[in-house]
Design an enzyme around this catalytic site. Structure first.
Site, PDB file in Angstrom:
ATOM      1  N   LYS A 115     -82.933  -8.087   7.213  1.00 43.30           N
ATOM      2  CA  LYS A 115     -81.495  -8.060   7.531  1.00 43.30           C
ATOM      3  C   LYS A 115     -80.958  -9.458   7.255  1.00 43.30           C
ATOM      4  O   LYS A 115     -81.079 -10.362   8.074  1.00 43.30           O
ATOM      5  CB  LYS A 115     -81.310  -7.687   9.008  1.00 43.30           C
ATOM      6  CG  LYS A 115     -80.004  -7.007   9.356  1.00 43.30           C
ATOM      7  CD  LYS A 115     -78.749  -7.799   9.060  1.00 43.30           C
ATOM      8  CE  LYS A 115     -78.433  -8.841  10.094  1.00 43.30           C
ATOM      9  NZ  LYS A 115     -77.301  -9.707   9.696  1.00 43.30           N
ATOM     10  N   GLU A 144     -87.370 -19.362  14.794  1.00 42.79           N
ATOM     11  CA  GLU A 144     -87.082 -20.683  14.211  1.00 42.79           C
ATOM     12  C   GLU A 144     -85.619 -20.954  14.498  1.00 42.79           C
ATOM     13  O   GLU A 144     -84.737 -20.366  13.854  1.00 42.79           O
ATOM     14  CB  GLU A 144     -87.286 -20.658  12.690  1.00 42.79           C
ATOM     15  CG  GLU A 144     -88.693 -20.363  12.251  1.00 42.79           C
ATOM     16  CD  GLU A 144     -89.619 -21.544  12.469  1.00 42.79           C
ATOM     17  OE1 GLU A 144     -89.134 -22.648  12.761  1.00 42.79           O
ATOM     18  OE2 GLU A 144     -90.834 -21.339  12.365  1.00 42.79           O
ATOM     19  N   CYS A 168     -81.403 -26.677   9.583  1.00 43.26           N
ATOM     20  CA  CYS A 168     -81.992 -26.672  10.930  1.00 43.26           C
ATOM     21  C   CYS A 168     -82.653 -28.000  11.243  1.00 43.26           C
ATOM     22  O   CYS A 168     -82.694 -28.416  12.389  1.00 43.26           O
ATOM     23  CB  CYS A 168     -82.966 -25.506  11.089  1.00 43.26           C
ATOM     24  SG  CYS A 168     -84.246 -25.475   9.845  1.00 43.26           S
ATOM     25  N   GLU A 210     -75.999 -29.195  18.733  1.00 42.24           N
ATOM     26  CA  GLU A 210     -76.207 -28.905  17.327  1.00 42.24           C
ATOM     27  C   GLU A 210     -74.855 -28.537  16.712  1.00 42.24           C
ATOM     28  O   GLU A 210     -74.207 -27.584  17.133  1.00 42.24           O
ATOM     29  CB  GLU A 210     -77.177 -27.735  17.125  1.00 42.24           C
ATOM     30  CG  GLU A 210     -77.346 -27.432  15.631  1.00 42.24           C
ATOM     31  CD  GLU A 210     -78.359 -26.342  15.318  1.00 42.24           C
ATOM     32  OE1 GLU A 210     -78.237 -25.240  15.866  1.00 42.24           O
ATOM     33  OE2 GLU A 210     -79.269 -26.610  14.505  1.00 42.24           O
TER      34      GLU A 210
HETATM   35  P1  NAI Z   1     -76.604 -16.506  14.108  1.00 41.27           P
HETATM   36  O1  NAI Z   1     -77.789 -16.903  14.875  1.00 41.27           O
HETATM   37  O2  NAI Z   1     -75.547 -15.699  14.791  1.00 41.27           O
HETATM   38  O3  NAI Z   1     -77.060 -15.688  12.802  1.00 41.27           O
HETATM   39  C1  NAI Z   1     -78.357 -15.668  12.251  1.00 41.27           C
HETATM   40  C2  NAI Z   1     -78.773 -14.233  11.954  1.00 41.27           C
HETATM   41  O4  NAI Z   1     -78.851 -13.500  13.167  1.00 41.27           O
HETATM   42  C3  NAI Z   1     -77.806 -13.445  11.068  1.00 41.27           C
HETATM   43  O5  NAI Z   1     -78.536 -12.593  10.206  1.00 41.27           O
HETATM   44  C4  NAI Z   1     -77.031 -12.616  12.068  1.00 41.27           C
HETATM   45  O6  NAI Z   1     -76.505 -11.453  11.523  1.00 41.27           O
HETATM   46  C5  NAI Z   1     -78.104 -12.288  13.076  1.00 41.27           C
HETATM   47  N1  NAI Z   1     -77.618 -11.936  14.414  1.00 41.27           N
HETATM   48  C6  NAI Z   1     -76.488 -12.359  15.029  1.00 41.27           C
HETATM   49  N2  NAI Z   1     -76.372 -11.802  16.243  1.00 41.27           N
HETATM   50  C7  NAI Z   1     -77.447 -10.989  16.416  1.00 41.27           C
HETATM   51  C8  NAI Z   1     -77.913 -10.155  17.467  1.00 41.27           C
HETATM   52  N3  NAI Z   1     -77.227 -10.033  18.614  1.00 41.27           N
HETATM   53  N4  NAI Z   1     -79.067  -9.482  17.295  1.00 41.27           N
HETATM   54  C9  NAI Z   1     -79.785  -9.619  16.171  1.00 41.27           C
HETATM   55  N5  NAI Z   1     -79.386 -10.382  15.138  1.00 41.27           N
HETATM   56  C10 NAI Z   1     -78.241 -11.075  15.255  1.00 41.27           C
HETATM   57  O7  NAI Z   1     -75.956 -17.820  13.508  1.00 41.27           O
HETATM   58  P2  NAI Z   1     -74.426 -18.034  13.064  1.00 41.27           P
HETATM   59  O8  NAI Z   1     -73.492 -17.357  14.000  1.00 41.27           O
HETATM   60  O9  NAI Z   1     -74.314 -17.661  11.666  1.00 41.27           O
HETATM   61  O10 NAI Z   1     -74.291 -19.616  13.225  1.00 41.27           O
HETATM   62  C11 NAI Z   1     -73.976 -20.160  14.497  1.00 41.27           C
HETATM   63  C12 NAI Z   1     -74.812 -21.378  14.773  1.00 41.27           C
HETATM   64  O11 NAI Z   1     -76.188 -21.058  14.720  1.00 41.27           O
HETATM   65  C13 NAI Z   1     -74.669 -22.480  13.773  1.00 41.27           C
HETATM   66  O12 NAI Z   1     -73.553 -23.258  14.038  1.00 41.27           O
HETATM   67  C14 NAI Z   1     -75.948 -23.218  13.953  1.00 41.27           C
HETATM   68  O13 NAI Z   1     -75.828 -24.098  15.046  1.00 41.27           O
HETATM   69  C15 NAI Z   1     -76.944 -22.155  14.287  1.00 41.27           C
HETATM   70  N6  NAI Z   1     -77.756 -21.739  13.128  1.00 41.27           N
HETATM   71  C16 NAI Z   1     -78.994 -22.264  12.988  1.00 41.27           C
HETATM   72  C17 NAI Z   1     -79.763 -21.925  11.894  1.00 41.27           C
HETATM   73  C18 NAI Z   1     -81.113 -22.494  11.704  1.00 41.27           C
HETATM   74  O14 NAI Z   1     -81.647 -22.467  10.610  1.00 41.27           O
HETATM   75  N7  NAI Z   1     -81.745 -22.995  12.728  1.00 41.27           N
HETATM   76  C19 NAI Z   1     -79.267 -21.055  10.847  1.00 41.27           C
HETATM   77  C20 NAI Z   1     -77.961 -20.511  11.106  1.00 41.27           C
HETATM   78  C21 NAI Z   1     -77.249 -20.883  12.209  1.00 41.27           C
END
Ligand code: NAI
Ligand code: MG
Length: 492
Positions: free
Chosen positions: A187, A262, A296, A396
């Site tokens: 996904k 992660e 990250c 972050e």
């Molecule tokens: P997110 O954590 O919401 O999204 C990452 C993935 O999780 C996407 O595929 C999303 O569709 C999925 N997701 C979202 N809600 C979910 C749920 N309830 N159940 C299962 N899957 C779900 O990240 P977002 O909103 O894009 O970014 C927000 C913040 O997250 C960023 O500002 C950053 O701080 C952090 N982030 C960190 C990352 C990393 O590599 N450590 C990567 C992306 C975001």
């Protein structure tokens, strides 16, 4: 000069993008779709199927159906197929890199050279594993038994990936899952669904059987949540925010799925007075600003020894002002836009708060409009005079915003570096050998880079501690996270 969009990329974008389930392109059961945007323009790039619980159920079923034959395939054959996928990624390197640049915004140069190299390298590394998975025999304290272990696949795995490196995040999970004989439902992030869909097609073209790799695009709250709930999923590998990681772990607990997380970071980079200061300053700039800070492991807290503080800060600010921010398709862009309006607003919110709380803005801080139009461009931004507890220095941001601090001695900097609830990466610049190793042990992080930053290799484990998550990816030990050990007792 702008890179020309390839005809195959244009053709791909013109297609209505469907889900890839059991080897078939299918629309979402609900018929719903969503748009993915080009962050360099804010305009729609393509329309993509919005999968939800029903589609997830179909994909998990397809993965379950494909599992026995895939798990039983000769290891050498699984290796051949994974190498074949890596070959196809090489053959389609420019196409995939353009999809990533258009969907994510990052410079094409980076997508083509860095991201594709890493992704193909990972896949080849994992392609080598199926023939090397072994069990062990045991010297049990009885003459009557022969005891050994078998390493068996888990079954159906799920990968939920973020938008910052959409191809690498996919191969990092596809590689070990498939190498170990599992099948997978991927996904991808709703902001960057395109490259993953193309990767799914290439997997089929490589001869990986239908249902082994399924791609369900959709929103996190619907498709992602349904995957973490589904009882037919044996493991979830997640990369993304700490908040969503927590939700997934809690949801997955109901069915006792394996979970690896992660998550985010607020990684410290520490420059000592005895370091090669020029090299350290250059590295510090890239540690935070590469991928526009949407990384990250971004080195978002820079600690500089008081003796060289002014000199290093000046060098970092000067170099940062030379960075070229622009569309990913422009040949001279060093940094692209942020992924979305939401991410831009979030970063600007932290910048505003930093200024209100009294941090000193040394460079940047503004959205870049003008010739760049409606894209989500933000100047690389540096604050100093940041108190340890200010939001800009502690949260972050996931954007191009650096906080610079001065430190006095080792205990002081170790305490402050470790004060974050995150613990993903740390960077250390010093030529003092003993101090380097002493501090590498003292820093609370999953990876410590000494006199370098941001290096990855598929053979080296990667992951965090604390709020940066648990479990490791990459390296040989990840095979243990995609398999179960079965102990077999034989009475002699
Ligand atoms: P997110 O954590 O919401 O999204 C990452 C993935 O999780 C996407 O595929 C999303 O569709 C999925 N997701 C979202 N809600 C979910 C749920 N309830 N159940 C299962 N899957 C779900 O990240 P977002 O909103 O894009 O970014 C927000 C913040 O997250 C960023 O500002 C950053 O701080 C952090 N982030 C960190 C990352 C990393 O590599 N450590 C990567 C992306 C975001
Ligand atoms: Mg989200």
């Amino acid at each position: 000069m702008m890179h020309e969009i390839l005809p195959e990329v244009r053709a791909f974008l013109a297609r209505a993008q469907k889900l890839l389930i059991g080897g078939e392109h299918v629309p979402a059961a609900s018929g719903d779709t969503f748009e993915t945007l080009d962050p360099a323009t804010g305009l729609a790039l393509a329309r993509v199927a919005a999968g939800d619980a029903e589609d997830i159920a179909r994909a998990v079923q397809a993965a379950r159906t494909a599992f026995p034959a895939w798990a039983a395939l000769m290891p050498a054959e699984r290796e051949r197929l994974l190498h074949r996928l890596a070959d196809l990624m090489e053959a389609h390197r420019a196409e995939l890199a353009q999809l990533e640049t258009l969907d994510n915004g990052k410079p094409y140069r980076v997508a083509f050279n860095v991201e594709m190299n890493v992704a193909i390298g990972q896949l080849r590394y994992y392609a080598g594993w199926p023939t090397k998975l072994t069990g062990e025999t045991y010297a049990v304290s009885s003459p009557d038994f022969h005891v050994y272990t078998r390493r068996e696949p888990l079954g159906v795995c799920a990968a939920i990936t973020p938008w910052n490196y959409s191809i690498v995040m996919a191969t990092q999970k596809i590689g070990p899952a498939l190498a170990c004989g599992n099948t997978l439902v991927l996904k991808p992030a709703e902001q960057t669904p395109l490259a993953a869909l193309r990767l799914g097609e290439l997997a089929l073209e490589a001869g990986i059987p239908p249902g082994v790799l399924n791609v369900v695009t959709g929103l996190g709250e619907t498709a992602g949540a349904a995957l973490s709930r589904h009882p037919g999923v044996d493991k979830i590998a997640f990369t993304g925010s700490t908040e969503v990681g927590r939700t997934i772990a809690a949801t997955a607990a109901a069915t006792l799925k394996h979970v690896s997380l992660e998550l985010g970071g607020k990684s410290p980079l520490i420059i000592w007075d005895d370091a090669d200061l020029e090299a350290a300053a250059e590295a510090a700039v890239w540690a935070i600003f590469s991928n526009s800070g949407q990384n990250c492991v971004a080195g978002s807290r820079l600690y500089v020894h008081t003796k060289v503080y002014d000199r290093v800060l000046e060098a970092v600010v000067k170099r940062t002002r030379q960075l070229n921010v622009g569309p990913g398709l422009a040949e001279d862009s060093d940094l692209g836009p942020l992924i979305s309006q939401a991410q831009l607003d979030r970063a600007l919110g932290f910048v505003e708060r930093g200024a209100l709380e009294g941090a000193a803005l040394r460079t940047g801080g503004h959205r870049l409009g003008g010739a760049l139009g409606a894209g989500y461009f933000l100047e690389p931004t540096i604050f100093d005079g940041v108190a340890d507890d200010m939001a800009v220095g502690a949260a972050e941001i996931f954007g191009p915003v650096l906080s610079v601090f001065a430190f006095e001695d080792e205990d002081d900097v170790v305490r402050r570096a470790n004060a974050s609830p995150f613990g993903l990466a740390a960077g250390l610049w010093t030529n003092h050998l003993a101090r380097a190793h002493r501090m590498a042990a003292r820093l609370r992080a999953g990876v410590v880079w000494i006199n370098t930053y941001d290096w990855f290799d598929p053979a080296v484990p990667f992951g965090g501690v604390g709020q940066s998550g648990y479990g490791r990816e990459l390296g040989s030990q990840v095979m243990g996270m995609y398999t179960e050990l079965k102990s077999v007792w034989v009475k002699l």
